[in-house]
Design a protein around this motif. Structure first.
Motif, PDB file in Angstrom:
ATOM      1  N   HIS A 100      41.338  47.682  41.437  1.00 45.67           N
ATOM      2  CA  HIS A 100      42.554  47.380  40.731  1.00 45.67           C
ATOM      3  C   HIS A 100      42.743  47.531  39.279  1.00 45.67           C
ATOM      4  O   HIS A 100      43.801  47.437  38.757  1.00 45.67           O
ATOM      5  CB  HIS A 100      42.350  46.082  40.498  1.00 45.67           C
ATOM      6  N   HIS A 115      34.424  41.823  44.210  1.00 46.63           N
ATOM      7  CA  HIS A 115      34.284  42.797  43.277  1.00 46.63           C
ATOM      8  C   HIS A 115      34.628  43.461  44.079  1.00 46.63           C
ATOM      9  O   HIS A 115      35.369  44.442  43.254  1.00 46.63           O
ATOM     10  CB  HIS A 115      32.503  43.263  43.354  1.00 46.63           C
ATOM     11  N   HIS A 143      41.978  37.437  39.860  1.00 48.79           N
ATOM     12  CA  HIS A 143      40.943  37.246  39.136  1.00 48.79           C
ATOM     13  C   HIS A 143      40.622  36.467  39.776  1.00 48.79           C
ATOM     14  O   HIS A 143      39.049  36.034  40.044  1.00 48.79           O
ATOM     15  CB  HIS A 143      41.147  37.559  37.506  1.00 48.79           C
ATOM     16  N   GLN A 192      38.618  43.434  42.681  1.00 47.54           N
ATOM     17  CA  GLN A 192      38.581  43.461  41.418  1.00 47.54           C
ATOM     18  C   GLN A 192      38.714  45.058  40.964  1.00 47.54           C
ATOM     19  O   GLN A 192      39.664  45.726  40.211  1.00 47.54           O
ATOM     20  CB  GLN A 192      38.129  42.484  40.623  1.00 47.54           C
ATOM     21  N   HIS A 193      37.819  45.558  41.562  1.00 45.64           N
ATOM     22  CA  HIS A 193      37.667  46.901  41.055  1.00 45.64           C
ATOM     23  C   HIS A 193      39.063  48.002  41.610  1.00 45.64           C
ATOM     24  O   HIS A 193      38.846  49.340  40.971  1.00 45.64           O
ATOM     25  CB  HIS A 193      36.401  47.676  41.835  1.00 45.64           C
ATOM     26  N   GLY A 218      41.468  48.576  35.519  1.00 42.52           N
ATOM     27  CA  GLY A 218      41.572  47.527  34.593  1.00 42.52           C
ATOM     28  C   GLY A 218      42.292  47.247  34.499  1.00 42.52           C
ATOM     29  O   GLY A 218      42.028  46.191  34.296  1.00 42.52           O
ATOM     30  N   THR A 219      43.146  46.526  35.589  1.00 37.80           N
ATOM     31  CA  THR A 219      44.105  46.057  35.143  1.00 37.80           C
ATOM     32  C   THR A 219      42.849  44.486  36.320  1.00 37.80           C
ATOM     33  O   THR A 219      43.211  43.622  35.947  1.00 37.80           O
ATOM     34  CB  THR A 219      45.114  46.225  36.273  1.00 37.80           C
ATOM     35  N   GLY A 220      42.574  45.201  36.906  1.00 44.11           N
ATOM     36  CA  GLY A 220      41.715  43.785  37.289  1.00 44.11           C
ATOM     37  C   GLY A 220      40.908  42.394  36.241  1.00 44.11           C
ATOM     38  O   GLY A 220      40.124  41.982  36.973  1.00 44.11           O
ATOM     39  N   ALA A 221      40.684  43.240  35.644  1.00 44.36           N
ATOM     40  CA  ALA A 221      39.618  43.132  34.309  1.00 44.36           C
ATOM     41  C   ALA A 221      40.224  42.397  33.493  1.00 44.36           C
ATOM     42  O   ALA A 221      39.899  40.962  32.484  1.00 44.36           O
ATOM     43  CB  ALA A 221      38.905  44.110  33.535  1.00 44.36           C
ATOM     44  N   ASP A 222      42.084  41.843  33.569  1.00 43.68           N
ATOM     45  CA  ASP A 222      42.919  40.860  32.858  1.00 43.68           C
ATOM     46  C   ASP A 222      42.546  39.781  33.592  1.00 43.68           C
ATOM     47  O   ASP A 222      42.515  39.438  34.719  1.00 43.68           O
ATOM     48  CB  ASP A 222      43.825  41.510  33.797  1.00 43.68           C
ATOM     49  N   LEU A 223      42.151  38.402  32.206  1.00 48.03           N
ATOM     50  CA  LEU A 223      41.985  37.578  33.078  1.00 48.03           C
ATOM     51  C   LEU A 223      43.144  36.566  33.831  1.00 48.03           C
ATOM     52  O   LEU A 223      43.055  35.748  34.374  1.00 48.03           O
ATOM     53  CB  LEU A 223      40.978  36.780  31.984  1.00 48.03           C
TER      54      LEU A 223
END
Length: 355
Positions: free
Chosen positions: A304, A298, A316, A301-302, A306-311
């Motif tokens: 990163h 977590h 990811h 990803q955080h 907004g990039t971390g939300a890229d599937l």
């Protein structure tokens, strides 16, 4: 205790790291979808890294699985070793070892396990199994499944045997999982006869949990490395994100959690290899892998943004693996309850040969 790897373990880890680094690229993982990377699996089996686990022991396997976890390589390496090579080598009959270990080592046979036992399967007097497991990792690739019955006796089931039905199950992690349904399925006991009472089962479960904890340590290490690289190169207000104190503290916590997973997995594996009581240590390693593992992926990803939300971003995949390893370790509260029950019961000198 001595966590220093042997010469054989060091050589095996170096070879595994090179194979995973060269073949488990983001592009290849994306192309593989939810299945196994056949070329990577062929490279692993051809290198002898599966059969080598007999010689490197559980600690060696933990070290090797760390390398797999760093790249989230899509191969049934952990399952085949934890539910195939190690149980057969430790508990199988001489005939089973002679028949199965070479096949597992070359990749001709692929193993997985319907673990942990939750009273899903019952064995009849004539040695046939009935029951179902909703999601078994790597089942779509497996030729053999290690199944515990309600008495915690262990059985080997061929996936092409009469009475065995498998169907694909899609999870958020690409592990070629499947639903296993047995209807008076043909099975063979692990060893000369299925031994009720749980001793082999407990040993296999402890080793498997330790192995998956090692895999989680690698997943987390890879996630932290990606976060460190991203925050060191991504600039905000004219300076790298990594110079922000909040970012540094979050990354430091993730690093310490990763080290806690690693050292507890090493300790449990070393004790099991040495034949020392290790049930509590395996549970501790699994708890750290479950609870701290989720925190790490977590955080990575955080960090990163907004990039971390890229599937489609590599981080990811680490997030999904870190979350999906939970069912194979046991969730944190479940592990704590099991550990508490174990610590509260009277201990006898005869307890704990491995688990």
């Amino acid at each position: 205790m001595d966590f220093h790897p042997t010469e054989e373990q060091t050589a095996a880890v170096a070879l595994a790291a090179r194979i995973f680094r060269d073949l488990a690229t983001h592009e290849r993982l994306t192309a593989a979808g939810t299945g196994t990377d056949a070329e990577l699996w062929k490279a692993l089996t051809g290198s002898g890294l599966i059969g080598a686990v007999e010689d490197t022991g559980l600690l060696g396997l933990v070290l090797l699985l760390e390398e797999q976890g760093r790249t989230t390589a899509q191969v049934p390496y952990a399952a085949t070793c934890a539910y195939g090579v190690l149980p057969v080598a430790a508990h199988g009959s001489a005939e089973q070892r002679a028949r199965l270990l070479p096949a597992l080592g070359t990749g001709e046979a692929v193993a997985t396990g319907a673990f942990p036992a939750r009273g899903r399967f019952t064995a009849s007097a004539d040695g046939r199994l009935t029951g179902a497991a909703p999601a078994v990792p790597w089942l779509r690739d497996a030729t053999h499944v290690l199944v515990p019955d309600t008495d915690r006796a262990l059985w080997l089931v061929r996936t092409d045997a009469p009475g065995v039905e498998t169907s694909p199950v899609e999870t958020t992690a690409p592990w070629a999982a499947g639903r296993l349904v047995l209807t008076r399925a043909e099975a063979e006991p692990l060893g000369r006869a299925a031994a009720p009472g749980g001793q082999p089962y407990e040993a296999v479960l402890a080793a498997a949990r330790t192995a998956f904890a090692g895999l989680q340590a690698g997943v987390c290490a890879g996630a932290v490395a990606r976060a460190a690289e991203y925050t060191s190169t991504r600039e905000q207000f004219g300076r790298p994100l990594s110079t922000n104190q909040g970012v540094m503290l979050r990354a430091a916590d993730a690093h310490m959690d990763t080290e806690a997973i690693r050292v507890t997995a090493y300790e449990a594996a070393w004790r099991i290899d040495q034949g020392l009581p290790a049930h509590e240590h395996a549970l501790t390693a699994a708890w750290w892998a479950s609870e701290a593992g989720k925190r790490v992926v977590h955080a990575a990803q955080h960090l990163h943004g907004g990039t971390g939300a890229d599937l489609d971003h590599p981080v990811h995949r680490h997030f999904l693996w870190g979350r999906q390893l939970d069912p194979y370790l046991g969730c944190g509260s479940e592990l704590l309850a099991e550990l508490g029950a174990l610590l509260s019961r009277p201990h006898t000198a005869s307890e704990g040969e491995h688990a």
